[in-house]
Design an enzyme around this catalytic site. Structure first.
Site, short mmCIF file in Angstrom:
data_model
loop_
_atom_site.label_atom_id
_atom_site.label_comp_id
_atom_site.label_asym_id
_atom_site.label_seq_id
_atom_site.Cartn_x
_atom_site.Cartn_y
_atom_site.Cartn_z
N LYS A 83 0.83 -1.21 0.00
CA LYS A 83 0.00 0.00 0.00
C LYS A 83 0.86 1.27 0.00
O LYS A 83 0.35 2.35 -0.28
CB LYS A 83 -0.96 0.00 1.19
CG LYS A 83 -0.36 0.30 2.54
CD LYS A 83 -1.45 0.49 3.57
CE LYS A 83 -0.88 0.88 4.93
NZ LYS A 83 -1.93 1.17 5.92
N ARG A 130 -8.69 7.45 5.43
CA ARG A 130 -9.26 7.28 6.76
C ARG A 130 -9.93 8.56 7.23
O ARG A 130 -11.00 8.54 7.84
CB ARG A 130 -8.18 6.83 7.75
CG ARG A 130 -7.73 5.38 7.55
CD ARG A 130 -6.53 5.05 8.39
NE ARG A 130 -6.15 3.64 8.27
CZ ARG A 130 -4.94 3.17 8.49
NH1 ARG A 130 -3.95 4.00 8.82
NH2 ARG A 130 -4.68 1.89 8.37
N ARG A 147 1.75 10.60 12.42
CA ARG A 147 2.69 9.78 11.68
C ARG A 147 3.66 9.11 12.64
O ARG A 147 3.68 9.38 13.82
CB ARG A 147 3.44 10.63 10.65
CG ARG A 147 2.58 11.03 9.45
CD ARG A 147 3.39 11.49 8.28
NE ARG A 147 4.42 10.52 7.95
CZ ARG A 147 5.62 10.85 7.49
NH1 ARG A 147 5.95 12.12 7.32
NH2 ARG A 147 6.51 9.92 7.20
N CYS A 239 -1.26 10.17 -3.46
CA CYS A 239 -1.38 10.06 -2.00
C CYS A 239 -2.34 11.10 -1.40
O CYS A 239 -2.68 11.02 -0.23
CB CYS A 239 -0.01 10.16 -1.35
SG CYS A 239 0.86 11.66 -1.78
#
Length: 303
Positions: A83, A130, A147, A239
């Protein structure tokens, strides 16, 4: 004697996944573990932790240093969480194999279900998918950048920086964190394309390496992930794009599900197509989704 040099990032999860590849090669070819050298390569994505990937170069931040080492002959293969691999890859690099896919779901950590989050709760994630999916169901939530590796994120949650976070079930399971969090059904949150899959890349002109890794390739995983990545390619997604996808294989019939969302979750379109792995299901589903998408979603994929 070292038979093969396996390149990987240095996070605990990346090293665990490289170990899985090593063990699979040893089982397939009768090698000893010390026949394979694990070469740790630090990536830009590992170094820069205070900004979203989309702001500093996207998924290539996980791959470009490994690509350079592979093409320079410093390693013979690179192990990736699929992914994290950008959709368009250099022509000189080939995806040689994928291990059997693990749990594709997200896990919610902090509460048992999205509905259990307090009003205006803070949820940490760096994933546009998400973020959009959460806001689609709970527009009151405050979504903040989150992150770091698994331990870093769990540490921030334990310190009270957020009320909850989401992590991939596959990564938690591979690290032995099988009881951490609560799995979110795929009907509630369709996962990221290729989530749960570990892939190995080699040089396109290295036939010997391709033959070695063909012995550990899982055809069902490879077919499903290829279909999900084909959807991304047809959408020209990057992204920044809130895209979810999941393929499943039953006999020779492959079903590809997809979901596109506005960044703030206020608009959404979903659908599925069926066919064989040889059909261009990604392009078919992309065309169907874009034809039915509300304007806020269509605009995201117009270019």
């Amino acid at each position: 004697m070292v038979r093969l040099r396996l390149g990987t990032r240095g996070s605990p999860l990346a090293l665990t996944q490289a170990g899985m590849v090593r063990d699979a090669l040893c089982a397939a070819h009768g090698w000893r573990p010390d026949d394979i050298e694990t070469v740790v390569i630090r990536t830009t994505g590992d170094r820069v932790q205070d900004r979203a990937l989309a702001e500093i170069g996207g998924k290539a931040l996980w791959t470009k240093e490994l690509d350079r080492a592979l093409l320079a002959g410093e390693i013979d293969a690179a192990v990736h969480s699929m992914k994290d691999v950008e959709t368009v890859r250099p022509a000189a690099i080939r995806i040689a194999a994928m291990l059997p896919r693990a749990d594709v779901r997200d896990r919610l950590i902090g509460v048992a279900a999205i509905a259990d989050l307090p009003h205006a709760a803070t949820v940490g994630t760096s994933s546009p998918r998400r973020r959009a999916q959460l806001l689609r169901r709970r527009p009151d939530l405050r979504i903040v950048l989150f992150r770091g590796n698994v331990d870093t994120r769990l540490g921030k949650l334990a310190a009270g920086e957020v009320d909850a976070t989401l992590l991939a079930a596959a990564g938690l399971d591979r690290l032995g964190r099988t009881t951490v969090g609560h799995a979110v059904p795929t009907d509630t949150m369709l996962p990221a394309p290729a989530q749960g899959a570990v892939g190995i890349e080699v040089r396109a002109d290295d036939a010997a390496a391709q033959a070695l890794f063909a012995a550990i390739d899982d055809p069902a995983t490879h077919a499903c992930v290829a279909a999900e990545r084909a959807l991304l390619a047809a959408l020209k997604a990057d992204c920044h794009s809130p895209v979810a996808a999941l393929a499943s294989l039953s006999g020779e019939m492959l079903t590809l599900r997809g979901e596109l969302l506005a960044e703030d979750g206020t608009a959404q379109v979903e659908g599925h197509v069926e066919g064989t792995a040889d059909d261009d299901l990604g392009a078919r589903l992309a065309a169907d989704l874009l034809a039915r998408a509300p304007d806020p979603v269509r605009r995201l994929f117009a270019g």
